[in-house]
Design an enzyme around this catalytic site. Structure first.
Site, PDB file in Angstrom:
ATOM      1  N   GLY A   1       0.824  -1.195   0.000  1.00  0.00           N
ATOM      2  CA  GLY A   1       0.000   0.000   0.000  1.00  0.00           C
ATOM      3  C   GLY A   1       0.854   1.238   0.000  1.00  0.00           C
TER       4      GLY A   1
ATOM      5  CG  HIS B   1       3.388   2.064   5.760  1.00  0.00           C
ATOM      6  ND1 HIS B   1       4.161   0.933   5.893  1.00  0.00           N
ATOM      7  CD2 HIS B   1       3.770   2.905   6.742  1.00  0.00           C
ATOM      8  CE1 HIS B   1       4.979   1.086   6.922  1.00  0.00           C
ATOM      9  NE2 HIS B   1       4.758   2.277   7.456  1.00  0.00           N
ATOM     10  CB  CYS B   2       4.524  -0.865   0.922  1.00  0.00           C
ATOM     11  SG  CYS B   2       3.650  -1.984   2.020  1.00  0.00           S
ATOM     12  CB  ILE B   3       5.140   3.051  -2.466  1.00  0.00           C
ATOM     13  CG1 ILE B   3       3.972   3.953  -2.126  1.00  0.00           C
ATOM     14  CG2 ILE B   3       4.683   1.764  -3.124  1.00  0.00           C
ATOM     15  CD1 ILE B   3       3.195   4.446  -3.334  1.00  0.00           C
TER      16      ILE B   3
END
Length: 63
Positions: free
Chosen positions: A48, A50-52
């Site tokens: 999501g 947050h991950c990127i």
């Protein structure tokens, strides 16, 4: 979503609800640009916004 300097990065899926979500975020964070980011493929892989937005270490490490 992710709060950045002067902007809100929000996940978008290419559906009508994206516009509603962007309006809600714009009201909640006046003065910040709401930037929708299509994450269909990212979400399919389990990630999501947050991950990127995570830090990336410098490579190669010198020292």
């Amino acid at each position: 979503f992710y709060i950045a300097n002067g902007a809100i990065i929000m996940p978008a899926y290419g559906i009508d609800a994206d516009n509603v979500a962007a309006e809600v975020l714009a009201q909640a964070f006046p003065g910040r640009e709401v930037v929708p980011v299509r994450i269909n493929h990212l979400a399919h892989g389990g990630g999501g916004v947050h991950c990127i937005t995570q830090q990336q270490p410098a490579w190669p490490v010198e020292g």
